[in-house]
Design an enzyme around this catalytic site. Structure first.
Site: not given
Length: 231
Positions: A13, A32, A182
């Site tokens: 993320k 955040k 990935q």
């Protein structure tokens, strides 16, 4: 205004959020709200994910504005909160975000913690904060909070992605794009898994970021199409 969630912890993320901020134009800021796994510094607890978002923002926000709820142990935030007798509350998260210049930004991004159903304790979840924030901006600004999903490409990601999509839609939120990132360097059948996701996911596809041995916002950004986001 966007909320970035992932199929799981460590789905990437922060990398994707930082890359999207890097690509964005105008006044931009990343948040955040809740972070665990923070480092104790002379200035207080600091989280590497929050600092990465700050590095790609340009509105001069303080660390406290970006990451108001920080815990040192790298454990589930609601458990870390129990250790410090702190109560996590969905409304508190929303109130903090609305106290910042977020609504004045050309591009504002909020990075979640863990996955979509991150527990806050007391039968509350971080997804409740997203729903409440979405309701506020709809009512007061005629806008929506767009959700962006980062799919951590590893074995099991197809199930995780589809279940997360279902949960987001069941909550009445709009998935405006998804990214395949990935995280397993040795994942088998990457192309086939990516093709399956593209067939099954109903939201716009923003790009595939291959495994990066030296990840950075700038490198990840080269694989993403910010203009593919559909509000």
């Amino acid at each position: 205004m966007y909320f970035v969630t992932g199929t799981d912890t460590d789905s990437g993320k922060t990398l994707i959020s930082s890359a999207l901020l890097y690509l964005a134009q105008g006044n931009k800021c990343g948040f955040k709200p809740i972070a665990s796994g923070c480092e104790l510094t002379p200035d207080g607890l600091r989280n590497a994910d929050a600092q990465a978002l700050m590095a790609q923002s340009n509105m001069g926000l303080s660390y406290q504005q970006v990451n108001p709820i920080a815990f040192e142990p790298a454990i589930a935030p609601h458990i870390a909160a129990q250790h410090t007798a702190r109560v996590l509350d969905a409304k508190e998260v929303v109130a903090h975000l609305l106290s910042t210049p977020m609504l004045t930004a050309d591009f504002a991004l909020i990075e979640g913690a863990g996955g979509w159903r991150l527990p806050l304790g007391h039968n509350q979840y971080l997804s409740d904060s997203v729903k409440q924030l979405d309701a506020y901006v709809q009512h007061n600004h005629a806008e929506r909070i767009g959700v962006i999903l980062v799919v951590g490409m590893k074995l099991g990601c197809l199930n995780h992605a589809l279940l997360t999509l279902q949960a987001i839609e069941a909550d009445g939120l709009h998935l405006v794009g998804w990214v395949a990132n990935q995280v397993d360097a040795n994942m088998s059948e990457i192309a086939a898994n990516l093709a399956s996701l593209q067939q099954m996911m109903t939201a716009p596809y923003l790009g595939y970021v291959p495994y990066l041995s030296q990840p950075s916002a700038e490198r990840a950004a080269t694989y993403l199409a910010l203009d593919a986001i559909s509000l």
